[in-house]
Design a protein around this motif. Structure first.
Motif, mmCIF file in Angstrom:
data_model
loop_
_atom_site.group_PDB
_atom_site.id
_atom_site.type_symbol
_atom_site.label_atom_id
_atom_site.label_comp_id
_atom_site.label_asym_id
_atom_site.label_seq_id
_atom_site.Cartn_x
_atom_site.Cartn_y
_atom_site.Cartn_z
ATOM 1 N N ALA A 84 71.501 74.532 -61.862
ATOM 2 C CA ALA A 84 71.272 75.712 -61.039
ATOM 3 C C ALA A 84 72.033 75.526 -59.733
ATOM 4 O O ALA A 84 71.965 74.465 -59.109
ATOM 5 N N PHE A 85 72.751 76.568 -59.319
ATOM 6 C CA PHE A 85 73.634 76.468 -58.164
ATOM 7 C C PHE A 85 72.936 76.932 -56.887
ATOM 8 O O PHE A 85 71.965 77.688 -56.916
ATOM 9 N N GLN A 86 73.482 76.484 -55.742
ATOM 10 C CA GLN A 86 72.922 76.861 -54.452
ATOM 11 C C GLN A 86 73.021 78.370 -54.231
ATOM 12 O O GLN A 86 72.080 79.003 -53.761
ATOM 13 N N ILE A 87 74.162 78.939 -54.567
ATOM 14 C CA ILE A 87 74.370 80.380 -54.408
ATOM 15 C C ILE A 87 74.232 81.023 -55.784
ATOM 16 O O ILE A 87 75.068 80.816 -56.675
ATOM 17 N N ALA A 88 73.166 81.787 -55.947
ATOM 18 C CA ALA A 88 72.915 82.430 -57.239
ATOM 19 C C ALA A 88 73.935 83.534 -57.486
ATOM 20 O O ALA A 88 74.265 84.302 -56.585
ATOM 21 N N GLN A 89 74.422 83.605 -58.700
ATOM 22 C CA GLN A 89 75.372 84.653 -59.084
ATOM 23 C C GLN A 89 74.932 85.283 -60.404
ATOM 24 O O GLN A 89 75.577 85.128 -61.434
ATOM 25 N N PRO A 90 73.813 86.010 -60.377
ATOM 26 C CA PRO A 90 73.332 86.647 -61.606
ATOM 27 C C PRO A 90 74.196 87.851 -61.967
ATOM 28 O O PRO A 90 75.031 88.309 -61.178
ATOM 29 N N PHE A 91 73.996 88.352 -63.174
ATOM 30 C CA PHE A 91 74.609 89.619 -63.576
ATOM 31 C C PHE A 91 73.762 90.718 -62.931
ATOM 32 O O PHE A 91 72.667 91.031 -63.396
ATOM 33 N N LYS A 145 66.444 82.719 -56.193
ATOM 34 C CA LYS A 145 66.440 81.277 -56.447
ATOM 35 C C LYS A 145 65.698 80.974 -57.754
ATOM 36 O O LYS A 145 66.133 80.139 -58.552
ATOM 37 N N ARG A 146 64.577 81.653 -57.957
ATOM 38 C CA ARG A 146 63.813 81.442 -59.187
ATOM 39 C C ARG A 146 64.614 81.879 -60.407
ATOM 40 O O ARG A 146 64.572 81.233 -61.456
#
Length: 247
Positions: A84-91, A145-146
């Motif tokens: 899991a990355f520090q900066i979330a990049q979801p769709f 984050k979750r």
């Protein structure tokens, strides 16, 4: 007992800069291991070596006793190494459920039906079930984050790596995130995480590795490394330690 993850002499150079220098450590089944150090110490480069973003210039990495040093990220993920990355990049236009299902399809190689079922389980674990049908762009920072953690958990990892996932969270939110990581560990997943927030490290880590200038300078329990003079000089500072000890 066989380590779930073992680094032996990992080294990565960028021109004349040695970003990671002869790093060795192991992660045991059910363990939560923290990697700390000042900015520029090589922590994220180390995670990139572990996840396969970078290939080491020297050294080896073993995942469940299998040498994965030359394997690409997707292979490592499918063999049980989630990140899991520090900066979330979801769709952003997909729902929370769909985002997590993608993780299950990619990492656990499930069909759509099974991936959706897996996603439902992970949403329950991470407390995101009430948001299952929300588009990802509607989420708060804590929910983001979750979701980032949920996507990694959905790959069915044996080892979960977290890159400063507490960054930007308020203290109460960070405590919630600590509880979530412990619940993930209790499902049988070993955890390796990078973090700057020392109370989080104190409350979460079974063991701590301290990195400075790409090298491991200390390893042990939280109270052991935070009382190490070399660690104090390199990173923490006496005032920080005194304040943290009083917290």
């Amino acid at each position: 007992m066989t380590s779930v993850l073992e680094a032996r002499g990992l080294t990565k150079r960028f021109g004349g800069l040695v970003a990671v220098n002869n790093v060795s450590f192991s992660l045991e089944p059910g363990e939560i291991l923290a990697v700390i150090g000042p900015n520029g110490a090589g922590k994220t480069t180390l995670l990139n070596l572990l996840s396969g973003v970078y290939r080491p210039d020297a050294g080896q990495l073993f995942l469940n006793a299998t040498d994965v040093s030359a394997k690409p990220p997707e292979y490592r993920c499918q063999q049980g190494l989630g990140r899991a990355f520090q900066i979330a990049q979801p769709f952003l236009e997909m729902t929370v459920l769909e985002n997590v299902a993608v993780g299950a399809m990619f990492g656990a190689k499930l069909n759509l039906g099974d991936a959706t079922s897996r996603a439902e389980e992970v949403l329950e674990l991470t407390g995101l079930s009430p948001k299952r049908d929300e588009p990802a762009h509607n989420l708060s920072l804590l929910e983001d984050k979750r979701l980032e953690m949920a996507r990694a958990i959905a790959t069915n990892p044996k080892v979960l790596m977290l890159d400063e996932v507490m960054a930007g969270l308020r203290p109460t939110e960070a405590k919630e995130a600590v509880g979530l990581v412990k619940r993930v560990r209790d499902t049988g997943v070993s955890v390796l995480f990078i973090e700057h927030v020392m109370p989080v490290v104190r409350d979460l880590a079974d063991r701590v590795i301290v990195v400075d200038y790409g090298e491991v300078i200390a390893s042990g329990r939280y109270h052991e490394v935070t009382s190490n003079q070399r660690v104090i000089e390199a990173y923490l500072g006496r005032d920080d330690l005194e304040e943290d000890g009083a917290a």
